[in-house]
Design an enzyme around this catalytic site. Structure first.
Site, short mmCIF file in Angstrom:
data_model
loop_
_atom_site.label_atom_id
_atom_site.label_comp_id
_atom_site.label_asym_id
_atom_site.label_seq_id
_atom_site.Cartn_x
_atom_site.Cartn_y
_atom_site.Cartn_z
CG ASN A 132 -3.52 11.34 3.18
OD1 ASN A 132 -2.76 10.61 2.53
ND2 ASN A 132 -3.41 11.47 4.49
NE ARG A 146 -0.74 1.59 3.87
CZ ARG A 146 0.34 2.27 4.25
NH1 ARG A 146 1.47 1.66 4.56
NH2 ARG A 146 0.31 3.59 4.31
N GLY A 147 0.23 2.41 -0.06
CA GLY A 147 0.97 3.67 -0.11
C GLY A 147 1.17 4.09 -1.55
CB ALA A 148 0.35 7.23 -3.33
NE ARG A 157 -6.22 0.65 -1.91
CZ ARG A 157 -5.64 1.30 -0.89
NH1 ARG A 157 -4.36 1.18 -0.68
NH2 ARG A 157 -6.36 2.06 -0.10
CD GLN A 211 -3.43 1.78 6.06
OE1 GLN A 211 -2.91 2.79 5.57
NE2 GLN A 211 -4.24 1.00 5.40
CG ASP A 229 -3.45 7.53 -1.23
OD1 ASP A 229 -3.17 6.37 -1.60
OD2 ASP A 229 -3.32 7.91 -0.05
#
Length: 382
Positions: A263, A64-66, A98, A212, A253
């Site tokens: 975000n 995960r995470g842009a 996503r 998270q 994001d």
């Protein structure tokens, strides 16, 4: 097709466990991911042998995470090509897992375009796959370099905004090395400040619904030796009112052409609190997160997560625990519906500055966003 499923492998605890890496064992290339759903209890790697396995890892937030999603997307195209699967179909599967994170589609497109260029130029399948892999590795390196520059620019910005002291920084979700080819976005700035001895306290929002912040940011902060405290998301207001927050640093994001920032859900209330209490609200993200094709915040597609992520508490152990409905402990009455957006959108007027690898944009305006995308180095500070 069991051999195409992600295979879990336990690894010994180490601060150097890579978040993502490409491996080429005798049985064929694989993409190896640190399973972020299992942190902080254990460090487990997912070995993805095909794109469906990677799609599952992205959807479950194992990766995960842009910025990291962009890297994973590019490697996913290379994986499909190297394994002999339909590259176009694989790219289509990956690009839309996503929808809010613009980097995922960008990384997929970079890998796919490199593959197409090579194939269109007469290269064989192996050579075209190698071109896609080279592009993924280039993106990986670029992100690490961008992370370092964002950390430098962000630390300088904090010194300008809050001269002569130490900082109590509030952050939301996770924006460290777990989301990046380097040390991250907002948390990379915090690391830079910590190294200079100017981090007085890092306030870590637990970040619902998947915790998270509690699971991942606290894990990173502890390993880096940062002074940090965890707080429930709805406790932030009391911190602001007590004068305990000097700045808010978050990631993004997707950033729209008007400067609106998507975000992790809960970011917008922090921006409102920061504005009311005259605290800088700073977004740290690479330029690749800016999407000039998205005109405004209302045009950002916000991902909706499954209800069970908030109606159940994930089991504390076991492969994939809590990823599916019924996999955790029910904490609400049976049949409870849940509103569970993954993100919210903060309008540009609430953002003090956007920090990128190209410099700092402040104030955040559509013209400034356009110049940033065009490659301007720095906008004037307000």
């Amino acid at each position: 097709m069991a051999d195409q499923e992600a295979v879990s492998q336990a690894v010994q605890a180490s601060p150097e466990v890579p978040v993502l890496r490409w491996e080429e064992p005798p049985e064929g290339p694989v993409l190896v991911l640190l399973d972020q759903t299992r942190l902080p209890a254990e460090e487990v790697e997912l070995v993805c042998t095909d794109v469906p396995a990677l799609v599952e890892a992205v959807g479950s937030l194992a990766v995960r995470g842009a910025p990291l999603l962009g890297i994973a997307g590019a490697y996913g195209v290379a994986l499909a090509a190297a394994r002999g699967y339909d590259v176009e179909e694989a790219a289509e599967l990956l690009a839309h897992v996503r929808p809010t994170a613009v980097n995922l589609g960008l990384g997929v497109r970079r890998g796919l375009e490199a593959y197409r260029r090579a194939a269109g130029g007469g290269a064989g399948r192996a050579e075209a796959a190698a071109a896609a892999l080279a592009e993924a590795r280039a993106l990986h390196r670029e992100d690490a370099e961008a992370s370092a520059r964002m950390a430098e620019h962000g630390a300088s910005l904090l010194h300008e905004l809050l001269p002569g002291g130490t900082y109590r920084i509030l952050t939301h979700c996770n924006t460290g090395r777990l989301v990046s080819g380097g040390e991250g976005t907002a948390l990379a700035v915090v690391r830079a400040v910590h190294r200079t001895g100017r981090l007085r306290r890092l306030w870590v929002d637990e970040t619902r619904p998947l915790l998270q912040g509690a699971r991942l940011t606290a894990w990173e902060a502890a390993r880096a030796g940062m002074p940090y405290s965890l707080l429930t998301d709805n406790a932030a207001g009391s911190l602001f009112s007590a004068g305990e927050v000097d700045a808010v640093l978050i990631g993004a994001d997707r950033i729209a052409a008007d400067g609106s920032v998507a975000n992790k859900v809960g970011s917008y209330p922090l921006a409102v609190l920061a504005r009311y209490h005259h605290v800088p609200f700073v977004v740290v993200a690479p330029v690749t997160t800016v999407d000039p094709e998205t005109p405004d915040g209302a045009s950002i597609e916000v991902e909706q997560r499954p209800a069970h992520e908030v109606t159940e508490c994930a089991a504390a152990h076991g492969p994939g625990a809590g990823r599916e409905a019924g996999g955790g402990h029910l904490v609400t009455p049976l049949g409870t519906q849940a509103y569970n957006p993954a993100f919210d959108v903060t309008p540009a007027e609430l953002v003090t500055a956007i920090v990128t690898e190209r410099g700092v944009l402040s104030p955040v305006t559509p013209d400034g966003i356009g110049q940033l995308c065009a490659g301007s180095r720095r906008a004037a500070m307000s």
